[in-house]
Design a protein around this motif. Sequence first.
Motif, PDB file in Angstrom:
ATOM      1  N   MET A  19       1.757   8.888  -2.736  1.00  9.19           N
ATOM      2  CA  MET A  19       0.405   8.368  -2.975  1.00  9.19           C
ATOM      3  C   MET A  19      -0.015   7.116  -2.297  1.00  9.19           C
ATOM      4  N   LYS A  20       0.962   6.306  -2.255  1.00  7.74           N
ATOM      5  CA  LYS A  20       0.908   4.663  -2.100  1.00  7.74           C
ATOM      6  C   LYS A  20       0.365   4.961  -0.595  1.00  7.74           C
ATOM      7  N   THR A  21       1.276   5.678   0.240  1.00  9.13           N
ATOM      8  CA  THR A  21       0.817   5.666   1.803  1.00  9.13           C
ATOM      9  C   THR A  21      -0.664   6.232   2.078  1.00  9.13           C
ATOM     10  N   CYS A  22      -1.043   7.266   1.224  1.00  7.13           N
ATOM     11  CA  CYS A  22      -2.277   7.959   1.158  1.00  7.13           C
ATOM     12  C   CYS A  22      -3.190   6.895   0.776  1.00  7.13           C
ATOM     13  N   PHE A  23      -3.068   6.113  -0.196  1.00  7.52           N
ATOM     14  CA  PHE A  23      -3.933   5.007  -0.576  1.00  7.52           C
ATOM     15  C   PHE A  23      -4.191   4.160   0.476  1.00  7.52           C
ATOM     16  N   ASP A  24      -3.077   3.559   1.084  1.00  4.91           N
ATOM     17  CA  ASP A  24      -3.084   2.716   2.139  1.00  4.91           C
ATOM     18  C   ASP A  24      -3.954   3.135   3.377  1.00  4.91           C
ATOM     19  N   VAL A  25      -3.566   4.363   3.633  1.00 10.12           N
ATOM     20  CA  VAL A  25      -4.400   4.614   5.141  1.00 10.12           C
ATOM     21  C   VAL A  25      -5.668   4.977   4.544  1.00 10.12           C
ATOM     22  N   MET A  26      -6.198   5.272   3.548  1.00  8.78           N
ATOM     23  CA  MET A  26      -7.682   5.609   2.917  1.00  8.78           C
ATOM     24  C   MET A  26      -8.325   4.422   3.029  1.00  8.78           C
ATOM     25  N   THR A  27      -7.782   3.434   2.344  1.00  4.80           N
ATOM     26  CA  THR A  27      -8.325   2.176   2.362  1.00  4.80           C
ATOM     27  C   THR A  27      -8.546   1.417   3.435  1.00  4.80           C
ATOM     28  N   TYR A  28      -7.691   1.339   4.375  1.00  3.75           N
ATOM     29  CA  TYR A  28      -7.767   0.844   5.630  1.00  3.75           C
ATOM     30  C   TYR A  28      -8.814   1.387   6.378  1.00  3.75           C
ATOM     31  N   TRP A  29      -8.759   2.465   6.496  1.00 11.17           N
ATOM     32  CA  TRP A  29     -10.031   3.271   7.444  1.00 11.17           C
ATOM     33  C   TRP A  29     -11.245   3.477   6.881  1.00 11.17           C
ATOM     34  N   THR A  40      -9.688   5.256  -4.371  1.00 12.70           N
ATOM     35  CA  THR A  40      -9.848   4.569  -5.638  1.00 12.70           C
ATOM     36  C   THR A  40      -9.327   5.918  -6.819  1.00 12.70           C
ATOM     37  N   TYR A  41      -9.810   6.824  -6.360  1.00 12.56           N
ATOM     38  CA  TYR A  41      -9.417   8.194  -7.153  1.00 12.56           C
ATOM     39  C   TYR A  41      -7.722   8.218  -7.085  1.00 12.56           C
ATOM     40  N   ILE A  42      -6.984   8.055  -5.930  1.00 19.43           N
ATOM     41  CA  ILE A  42      -5.496   8.109  -5.943  1.00 19.43           C
ATOM     42  C   ILE A  42      -5.045   6.884  -6.716  1.00 19.43           C
ATOM     43  N   LYS A  43      -5.609   5.768  -6.559  1.00 19.79           N
ATOM     44  CA  LYS A  43      -5.244   4.631  -7.399  1.00 19.79           C
ATOM     45  C   LYS A  43      -5.321   4.658  -8.767  1.00 19.79           C
ATOM     46  N   GLN A  44      -6.518   5.365  -9.407  1.00 22.89           N
ATOM     47  CA  GLN A  44      -6.713   5.366 -10.876  1.00 22.89           C
ATOM     48  C   GLN A  44      -5.701   6.599 -11.377  1.00 22.89           C
ATOM     49  N   HIS A  45      -5.818   7.686 -10.612  1.00 18.93           N
ATOM     50  CA  HIS A  45      -4.865   8.739 -11.316  1.00 18.93           C
ATOM     51  C   HIS A  45      -3.735   8.852 -11.023  1.00 18.93           C
ATOM     52  N   PHE A  46      -3.280   8.138  -9.960  1.00 21.63           N
ATOM     53  CA  PHE A  46      -1.772   8.264  -9.615  1.00 21.63           C
ATOM     54  C   PHE A  46      -1.006   6.971  -9.524  1.00 21.63           C
ATOM     55  N   ILE A  47      -1.326   6.073  -8.758  1.00 18.96           N
ATOM     56  CA  ILE A  47      -0.715   4.938  -8.682  1.00 18.96           C
ATOM     57  C   ILE A  47      -0.691   3.915  -9.723  1.00 18.96           C
ATOM     58  N   ASP A  48      -1.737   3.518 -10.500  1.00 18.46           N
ATOM     59  CA  ASP A  48      -1.523   2.923 -11.794  1.00 18.46           C
ATOM     60  C   ASP A  48      -1.139   3.729 -12.891  1.00 18.46           C
ATOM     61  N   GLN A  49      -0.762   4.945 -12.630  1.00 12.77           N
ATOM     62  CA  GLN A  49       0.192   5.708 -13.867  1.00 12.77           C
ATOM     63  C   GLN A  49       1.483   6.027 -13.333  1.00 12.77           C
ATOM     64  N   GLY A  50       1.852   5.291 -12.246  1.00  9.96           N
ATOM     65  CA  GLY A  50       3.164   5.088 -11.983  1.00  9.96           C
ATOM     66  C   GLY A  50       3.445   6.650 -11.423  1.00  9.96           C
TER      67      GLY A  50
END
Length: 324
Positions: A242-252, A266-276
């Motif tokens: 999920m971190k790689t998906c977040f980085d790619v989507m944020t950059y582009w 934002t969805y990935i960050k809130q639902h996955f990354i922020d929850q570990g």
Amino acid sequence: MTNTLNNLTVLGAGVLGGQIAWHSAFKGKRVVVYDLFEESLQRCQMAHQQYAAIYRAEMGASEAMISETQARLSYSCSLADAVTNADLVIEAVPEIPETKVAVYQEMAALLPAHTLVATNSSTLLPAQFASATGRPDKYCALHFANMIWSMNLAEVMAHAGTAESTLRAVTRFAIEIGMVPIPIQKEQNGYVLNTWLVPLLNATQSLVTNGVSTPEYIDRTYMIANRGCALGPCGIMDIIGMKTCFDVMTYWGTENQDAQLLANATYIKQHFIDQGKLGLQTGEGYYCYPNPAYQAADFLAVPDMSAVEELVALVRPQALAAVS
């Protein structure tokens, strides 16, 4: 011709960096895994224990082969120590341009004169970082796919200043570790693989973010439409991480001022990354591991009639809730 790229350093102990390191060691290379954080190295070592089981089960690796692989691996939080004997450095740090530039600039003065450098960047171009390496002629892209032991491709992409000798050596290295080299004839964000994979995953995440369908039904649709594939796009996102998906989507999303991409990030960050929940790496993402729902024997089966009410409840759930 014998290759001289026997000492490999992998920068970044994330999902794919860890796979590249393990597989290269399995194929006989001496490998140092570098990461800035000790916690990341510990996760990588745990992942390597999981890969040992996978290689036993799927590649017929003997206990002796696993022991020899482990003996060829070492881990370091010191960049100077990690690259001191490197013949080849593969950069697999987060898909954030500033992070990559900083690593290259710090490493430039530490490398032996002969060392080649390759980026495993998912969607960025080697031309963006060639000057930061301090050795642009010895620099190119060498991009791997997740689940490297079965999806054994390695995309080779040059920038304008890459020397042919670098491409020749890197291509030989790829073959030596059991990869099928994929020549990329011009610089292309995403190579071949991610040129079609990234839009697929973004479209998938848009369906989830916008509440169009659920992850499991999106994957069912994909897997039925592509009979024989092992998993769908939400499962693929778990494997990528999920971190790689977040980085790619944020950059582009930022680069192209794409509101949907940014909403997906934002969805990935809130639902996955922020929850570990980083995906397969942590045992949970869209699915729970080691037994994700998409591996169940009945995942693609025609449902029993008893499922009708549950299925109907998923169609226009807000409208149906208002009626009831």
